[in-house]
Design an enzyme around this catalytic site. Structure first.
Site, PDB file in Angstrom:
ATOM      1  N   GLU A 105      -4.794  15.534  -1.681  1.00  0.00           N
ATOM      2  CA  GLU A 105      -4.471  15.021  -3.008  1.00  0.00           C
ATOM      3  C   GLU A 105      -4.807  16.058  -4.079  1.00  0.00           C
ATOM      4  O   GLU A 105      -5.477  17.052  -3.815  1.00  0.00           O
ATOM      5  CB  GLU A 105      -5.268  13.737  -3.295  1.00  0.00           C
ATOM      6  CG  GLU A 105      -5.195  12.696  -2.191  1.00  0.00           C
ATOM      7  CD  GLU A 105      -5.895  11.392  -2.558  1.00  0.00           C
ATOM      8  OE1 GLU A 105      -6.162  11.182  -3.765  1.00  0.00           O
ATOM      9  OE2 GLU A 105      -6.173  10.595  -1.650  1.00  0.00           O
ATOM     10  N   ASP A 162      -8.630   6.123  -7.348  1.00  0.00           N
ATOM     11  CA  ASP A 162      -7.660   6.807  -6.493  1.00  0.00           C
ATOM     12  C   ASP A 162      -6.341   6.052  -6.538  1.00  0.00           C
ATOM     13  O   ASP A 162      -6.305   4.826  -6.361  1.00  0.00           O
ATOM     14  CB  ASP A 162      -8.170   6.871  -5.060  1.00  0.00           C
ATOM     15  CG  ASP A 162      -7.379   7.870  -4.222  1.00  0.00           C
ATOM     16  OD1 ASP A 162      -6.892   8.857  -4.789  1.00  0.00           O
ATOM     17  OD2 ASP A 162      -7.245   7.663  -3.004  1.00  0.00           O
ATOM     18  N   HIS A 188       4.808   8.899   0.914  1.00  0.00           N
ATOM     19  CA  HIS A 188       3.621   8.416   1.635  1.00  0.00           C
ATOM     20  C   HIS A 188       3.618   6.892   1.720  1.00  0.00           C
ATOM     21  O   HIS A 188       3.410   6.315   2.799  1.00  0.00           O
ATOM     22  CB  HIS A 188       2.353   8.903   0.918  1.00  0.00           C
ATOM     23  CG  HIS A 188       1.081   8.369   1.496  1.00  0.00           C
ATOM     24  ND1 HIS A 188       0.634   8.691   2.763  1.00  0.00           N
ATOM     25  CD2 HIS A 188       0.144   7.524   0.979  1.00  0.00           C
ATOM     26  CE1 HIS A 188      -0.516   8.080   3.001  1.00  0.00           C
ATOM     27  NE2 HIS A 188      -0.820   7.366   1.937  1.00  0.00           N
ATOM     28  N   ARG A 233       4.574  -2.286   8.455  1.00  0.00           N
ATOM     29  CA  ARG A 233       5.475  -3.430   8.291  1.00  0.00           C
ATOM     30  C   ARG A 233       6.855  -3.056   8.817  1.00  0.00           C
ATOM     31  O   ARG A 233       7.839  -3.028   8.055  1.00  0.00           O
ATOM     32  CB  ARG A 233       5.541  -3.850   6.819  1.00  0.00           C
ATOM     33  CG  ARG A 233       4.204  -4.268   6.229  1.00  0.00           C
ATOM     34  CD  ARG A 233       4.320  -4.676   4.758  1.00  0.00           C
ATOM     35  NE  ARG A 233       4.801  -3.582   3.924  1.00  0.00           N
ATOM     36  CZ  ARG A 233       4.033  -2.633   3.409  1.00  0.00           C
ATOM     37  NH1 ARG A 233       2.732  -2.629   3.664  1.00  0.00           N
ATOM     38  NH2 ARG A 233       4.550  -1.669   2.646  1.00  0.00           N
ATOM     39  N   GLU A 278      -6.796  12.793   3.426  1.00  0.00           N
ATOM     40  CA  GLU A 278      -5.695  12.597   2.486  1.00  0.00           C
ATOM     41  C   GLU A 278      -5.698  13.776   1.529  1.00  0.00           C
ATOM     42  O   GLU A 278      -6.662  13.978   0.790  1.00  0.00           O
ATOM     43  CB  GLU A 278      -5.817  11.272   1.723  1.00  0.00           C
ATOM     44  CG  GLU A 278      -5.591  10.068   2.624  1.00  0.00           C
ATOM     45  CD  GLU A 278      -5.476   8.760   1.872  1.00  0.00           C
ATOM     46  OE1 GLU A 278      -5.001   7.783   2.472  1.00  0.00           O
ATOM     47  OE2 GLU A 278      -5.857   8.714   0.676  1.00  0.00           O
ATOM     48  N   TYR A 319      -9.297  -4.193   4.580  1.00  0.00           N
ATOM     49  CA  TYR A 319      -8.616  -4.029   3.292  1.00  0.00           C
ATOM     50  C   TYR A 319      -7.893  -5.280   2.800  1.00  0.00           C
ATOM     51  O   TYR A 319      -7.579  -5.377   1.614  1.00  0.00           O
ATOM     52  CB  TYR A 319      -7.645  -2.843   3.348  1.00  0.00           C
ATOM     53  CG  TYR A 319      -6.287  -3.121   3.912  1.00  0.00           C
ATOM     54  CD1 TYR A 319      -5.191  -3.302   3.074  1.00  0.00           C
ATOM     55  CD2 TYR A 319      -6.084  -3.193   5.290  1.00  0.00           C
ATOM     56  CE1 TYR A 319      -3.928  -3.540   3.590  1.00  0.00           C
ATOM     57  CE2 TYR A 319      -4.836  -3.422   5.809  1.00  0.00           C
ATOM     58  CZ  TYR A 319      -3.756  -3.605   4.963  1.00  0.00           C
ATOM     59  OH  TYR A 319      -2.507  -3.838   5.469  1.00  0.00           O
ATOM     60  N   SER A 321     -15.594  11.917  -0.462  1.00  0.00           N
ATOM     61  CA  SER A 321     -14.390  12.604  -0.922  1.00  0.00           C
ATOM     62  C   SER A 321     -14.820  14.004  -1.333  1.00  0.00           C
ATOM     63  O   SER A 321     -15.889  14.180  -1.933  1.00  0.00           O
ATOM     64  CB  SER A 321     -13.746  11.887  -2.110  1.00  0.00           C
ATOM     65  OG  SER A 321     -13.351  10.575  -1.770  1.00  0.00           O
ATOM     66  N   LYS A 376     -13.257   4.151   2.761  1.00  0.00           N
ATOM     67  CA  LYS A 376     -13.016   5.248   1.835  1.00  0.00           C
ATOM     68  C   LYS A 376     -14.287   5.743   1.139  1.00  0.00           C
ATOM     69  O   LYS A 376     -14.339   6.887   0.693  1.00  0.00           O
ATOM     70  CB  LYS A 376     -12.042   4.788   0.739  1.00  0.00           C
ATOM     71  CG  LYS A 376     -10.664   4.385   1.234  1.00  0.00           C
ATOM     72  CD  LYS A 376      -9.796   5.594   1.453  1.00  0.00           C
ATOM     73  CE  LYS A 376      -8.342   5.201   1.613  1.00  0.00           C
ATOM     74  NZ  LYS A 376      -7.462   6.377   1.681  1.00  0.00           N
TER      75      LYS A 376
END
Length: 395
Positions: free
Chosen positions: A186, A110, A117, A126, A184, A229, A242, A238
């Site tokens: 995609e 992926d 995004h 951040r 998500e 992560y 999917s 994740k």
């Protein structure tokens, strides 16, 4: 024999002709194409002698492995056959068939190819950094390696994942069901023929290897993901599921949808350079319990599908028939073009209204459906079908 007619505005006319795998009343799965609201059995349409024996397979893999010249030949043969009389036994209403996972997925990667995004998430996570993108982002297509076994076909229910999470107010990590379950939106790309270990696929040659595209929902447990992560990236947040659409749209059907990618500045390294870097003008819609909440435009994606495949193999990594690589979340510059709910609700701080209720992340019983269209030949639009999943409680 039956002569089939297709409405002028059908998203599944002769300029689409996707591939899928179907069964009827518990029969063995077989390869089909779709014409309007019918699944057309390719073995019964074209025969099963010689190279056509692949149409009796339970996945598209044997057909895809025959290579691009064969894909071109078969597409032309299907179009010619459907313009004439079709064997009655080859025609099935979509309401009478069960659709299966169209490919046996070999590997899955992926990517993170949308600048909008990536920038939105950078601003969320951040906020004090003047540049929301990480230093490597415009130099290479960033990605992670996922689990092929958890890719499922549209219509499969998704069980809410459990795992470790640690919120800002938690003194220690806790275990339990995800409370920030996300989507998500995609596109996924399917490798028809791969490369041997130790070799590379050049960006300008990638389309010789890409069989087709599907809608792809990379379900994401944001609370599990946030805790796990660093430093190695997504894993359990994740890997639980999917979802892909049941019909694979051939790249041969998407030639009219090709557009230039946004300007890539700074200039990319030589292995990512292309004579004409191409993206795809695909318009997606995301429906949350039946209400359209966002319309992500794939044409905004920074990295080309060809560049993603070239980057996957540049270190000599092999790819195989049935490999899937996905684009990462598709987002545009506007709020109603964001392809993940963490963006759409700005991390949950700005709820949206869904069927009269304020919502941020997914609740048990919620159903998400992705749809999409793209320009086809002769001024028509072609469709991708549906990519649907419903959330079940954690087990």
């Amino acid at each position: 024999m039956t002569a089939l007619s297709v409405p002028e505005d059908s998203l599944f006319g002769l300029d689409n002709l996707p591939y899928g795998v179907y069964s009827v009343d518990g029969s063995a799965p077989r390869v089909a194409t779709r014409l309007d609201n019918h699944a057309i059995d390719l073995g019964l349409l074209l025969g099963t002698d010689g190279d056509n024996a692949v149409f009796e397979a339970s996945t598209l893999n044997p057909f895809m492995a025959q290579g691009r010249a064969r894909w071109v030949e078969v597409r032309a043969a299907i179009g010619e056959a459907l313009r004439g009389d079709v064997p009655h036994e080859a025609i099935h209403s979509l309401t009478d068939v069960t659709m299966h996972l169209p490919v046996e997925v070999a590997d899955y990667v992926d990517f993170y190819a949308s600048e909008h995004h990536a920038s939105n998430l950078g601003r969320l996570f951040r906020p004090d950094n003047p540049d929301p993108l990480m230093p490597n982002w415009k130099h290479l297509p960033v990605g992670y390696h996922g689990r092929s076994a958890s890719i499922v076909v549209s219509g499969t229910d998704i069980v809410r994942p459990q795992g470790q999470r640690k919120g800002p107010q938690d003194p220690e990590p806790v275990f339990g069901p995800s409370v920030r379950l996300d989507i998500e939106a995609e596109l996924g790309f399917i490798v028809g023929t791969g490369n041997a270990m130790g070799t590379q696929i050049a960006a300008d040659e990638a389309e010789q290897h890409i069989f087709g595209a599907v809608l792809f929902n990379d379900w994401s447990a944001r609370d599990i993901q946030a805790w796990e992560y660093v430093p190695l990236g997504p894993n359990l947040g994740k890997s639980f599921a999917s979802t892909i659409s049941a019909w694979v749209i051939p790249m041969l059907a998407l030639q009219e949808a090709k557009v230039s990618v946004p300007d890539q500045d700074p200039q990319v390294l030589s292995y990512l350079q292309m004579k004409q870097p191409w993206g795809l003008d695909v318009d997606l819609e995301v429906a949350w319990n039946g209400q359209t909440v966002t319309r992500p435009p794939y044409a905004e994606m920074y990295w080309s599908p060809a560049q993603m495949l070239a980057h996957t193999t540049v270190n000599g990594a092999p790819t195989r028939t049935g490999d899937v690589y996905a684009s990462g979340t598709i987002s545009g510059p506007e709020k109603d073009q964001r392809g993940a709910f963490i963006e759409l609700t700005w991390g949950g701080a700005e709820p949206i209204t869904v069927n009269g209720e304020e919502r941020t992340f997914l609740l048990d019983g919620d159903e998400i459906t992705l749809t999409a269209t793209a320009p086809g030949a002769n001024g028509h639009r072609i469709g991708f079908g549906e990519c649907t999943g419903r959330i079940l409680p954690a087990r």
